[in-house]
Design an enzyme around this catalytic site. Structure first.
Site, PDB file in Angstrom:
ATOM      1  N   GLY A   1       0.736  -1.288   0.154  1.00 30.69           N
ATOM      2  CA  GLY A   1       0.192  -0.096   0.066  1.00 30.69           C
ATOM      3  C   GLY A   1       0.705   1.309   0.033  1.00 30.69           C
ATOM      4  CB  SER A   2      -0.424   4.546   0.738  1.00 30.34           C
ATOM      5  OG  SER A   2      -0.106   5.889   0.833  1.00 30.34           O
ATOM      6  CB  THR A   3       4.813   6.345   0.911  1.00 27.29           C
ATOM      7  OG1 THR A   3       3.933   7.420   0.495  1.00 27.29           O
ATOM      8  CG2 THR A   3       5.546   5.608  -0.195  1.00 27.29           C
TER       9      THR A   3
END
Length: 128
Positions: free
Chosen positions: A61-63
């Site tokens: 997923g996202s940083t």
């Protein structure tokens, strides 16, 4: 028994094992205020990661997941330590800024349950 791995984030953490073979997305997957897994599709749904040695293959997923780990630490509901099969950048960054001891690439098998100590400085996991 001591298992050698690779050091990712320094420090030492001890706690009961919480193991999953499914990657975790911290953004939208874990409540940063409570430490409870809120992703209804994840096998750990409804369980708290607070104070546990969280074992999972890798993050996804996202940083922004790095900042969710940081929020978990600031809210005192972070894992005591993290063990990955292969730690990627999102988890490594989050663990380092949150001071959550983290290791990966273990050269042995963990017990199915029990309490372990992760030494992120030495890259080891120890248990009785």
């Amino acid at each position: 028994m001591i298992i050698q791995g690779r050091s990712i984030a320094k420090g030492t953490g001890t706690g009961p094992l919480l193991i999953t073979d499914t990657p975790i997305s911290f953004l939208g997957g874990v409540d940063p205020k409570t430490g409870i897994v809120i992703d209804e599709t994840h096998p750990l749904f409804g369980k708290s990661i607070a104070g546990k040695v969280l074992v999972f293959p890798y993050g996804k997923g996202s940083t922004v997941g790095s900042y969710v780990l940081y929020s978990l630490a600031k809210n005192h509901v972070a894992p005591a330590a993290i063990i990955n099969t292969e730690c990627e950048t999102i988890i490594a960054t989050g663990a380092i800024i949150s001071e959550i001891p983290t290791v990966d690439r273990l050269n042995g098998d963990l017990p199915a349950d029990g309490v372990v100590t992760v030494d992120g400085t030495r890259g080891t996991v120890s248990f009785a």
